[in-house]
Scaffold this active site. Sequence first.
Site: not given
Length: 695
Positions: A88, A140, A200, A321, A348, A408, A621
């Site tokens: 990224e 990033r 986090g 979120d 967002k 992002w 994942c």
Amino acid sequence: MRRNWNRSGWLALAAVLILGISGCGKPAQTQVDDAALRDADSDTADWITYGRTYSEQRFSPLKQVDEQSVGKLGLAWSKDFPEIRAYEATPLVKDGVLYTTGAWSIVWALDAKTGAQLWTYDPKVPRDHGKYVCCDVVNRGVALYKGRVYLGTLDGRLIGLDAKTGAPVWDVQTTPKDGPYAITGAPIIVKGRVVIGNAGSEYAVRGFLSAYDADTGKLAWKTYTVPGDPSQPGESEALKNAAKTWTGEWWKLGGGGSPWSSIVYDPDLDLVYFGTGNAAPWYDQSRGKGDNQWVASILALKGDTGEQAWGYQTTPGDNWDYDSTQPLLLANLKIDGRDRRVIMQANKNGFFYVIDRENGAFISGTPYTDVNWATGIDANGRPMENAAIRAMKDATIVRPASEGAHNWHPISFNPQTGLVYLAVLNSASLHATPKDLKFNPHDQVTGVDRAYHGPVMDKYAKETASGTLLAWDPVARKEVWHADQPFPKSGGTLTTAGNLVFQGRADGKFEAYRATDGKPLWEFDTGVGVVAGPMTYSLDGTQYVAVMSGWGGPTVLNNRPIGKGKMGRGRLTVYTLGATGKVEIVDLPVPPIPMPTFKLAVTPAQVKDGAKLFATYCARCHGANVVSGGEVPDLRRSAESTHKSFQDIVRGGVLHEFGMASFAEDLTAEQVKSIEGYVLSRAKESAMAEAKAKH
Ligand code: CA
């Protein structure tokens, strides 16, 4: 005095004089110092800070590559990186050296003309720290300052490196050690200090931004974004006031508000701006009602002290979120006849914000995608919410998705067209929370029922997702053009004085469009999906364009639909006019799912329980329904030997050096057995379905 030069022939004339006198073929090296950072716009050759300048407009005055010549753009060089993960970073370039980062916070310094490696630095992030990131083990980029390179690492360290050798000069832990914090964002430099955030908010954390002395690594200031335990003296008046907007015992799970990506600086106002993440947990029914300042907000801090100057909350009492950590772009715009110093953000939550950056006053907030959680933003800057969406009586379909209408990915502003260019993800999320919710502080505390399979599921399955590259007029508050994307997700943007917009896509294609009207002008297949933002620089009279490629990112580490697109390791591709280089297009074969031979005595009830546990702990994942995107093992293919060691792997942590953390604190042996039973049942289902499809 470089900072007083404009981009006219003076620079070229001066260069000729300097070269003539010194007789040396290389331009004089200059340091990245405060003056250089302040005046980064006039340094057209280099790209010395994350968004090119403090304004982060990602507009380059370079125009050797323009709308006429871009058709001749070709690959000058490329570099492949070790991991099949998301890459990224925005590379930085200074004096012919390109600095970039990749998975596990590894840095590379490369010759910007040839790609030859000058040095690499691996901060040796413990691989099991990958458990504490929602959205891949990404980084990033770095910051440059006075002969050093500054790097934030996934395990929360900030490291100063010698820019010539890559040798560490200092290394400090910025977050509670071994806690569920991470750093994925790039640091920025503010008057001799390195400012860094952390991630986090999907975990039990309390977000903060901190600044370290660039020379020594000593902490200068640290500013929390959300209030702490009210029985303790608050850190500031701002936080004491913020505490009045919280109810319940929020501090026990940290509150969230992590500033995990965008940090920008206005040296004239001496204000540091950044966005904060969602509240932890996600839903107010489990964390308490209220606006919850300052989650999902844009904050301005005084550069010297970190003291809060102003705050604007984009999503009060965020329930979806809607982190406000998307890129912040500074520009001076004429709005309703007034010159305004603004900060812009494609949030967002689906609204494009224009805020007065002197005082945080709301100017406008306009939907740029389908939005159902609010009908608009009122004159005071407060969203007019759809009460039914917040109530969440049952599972609720919310637009935009929790991944964000924009996330992002870098956005750019071209002062010549007056337009902002951004990737838009038009999609929905299913929000549901279990009735018997218990929080596990060792793992995510979102409160999302990831195993939800109730009646709303059928409706949600019919929801569509699409992606566009959008050219947005922030003054007229409307779309000027858009380009539809083949896959919903796509990368960051760069715009140039050549009337161009560059953007990479999830299918690996790197595209150039005409900035004024969106006409596609050029493309190159990088062979690997792109999410990063492109950048450009100039060396010895040649303009280069560069972009990182890499599969991965949020939502089960995928930036493209599972099973589609080409798979490959991270890659940097660099382009110049007339170059004809080629990249290897790796199409990793996907072998059939084998019928498992391992026998495990589990009941159907255990398999059902295992499905729920897998959705909660493993799917982010290893993939929903045990279908991996390929970045981490597809557990349906697990060999008999893997199944024999299943408990040792999941609870014993024997593969922690490879990124598989121990879940001993999260799961009992019985629960792991249920998960294994579910994995085996999914393997059988898939093997049978594939065998049937063959006949
Ligand atoms: Ca989040």
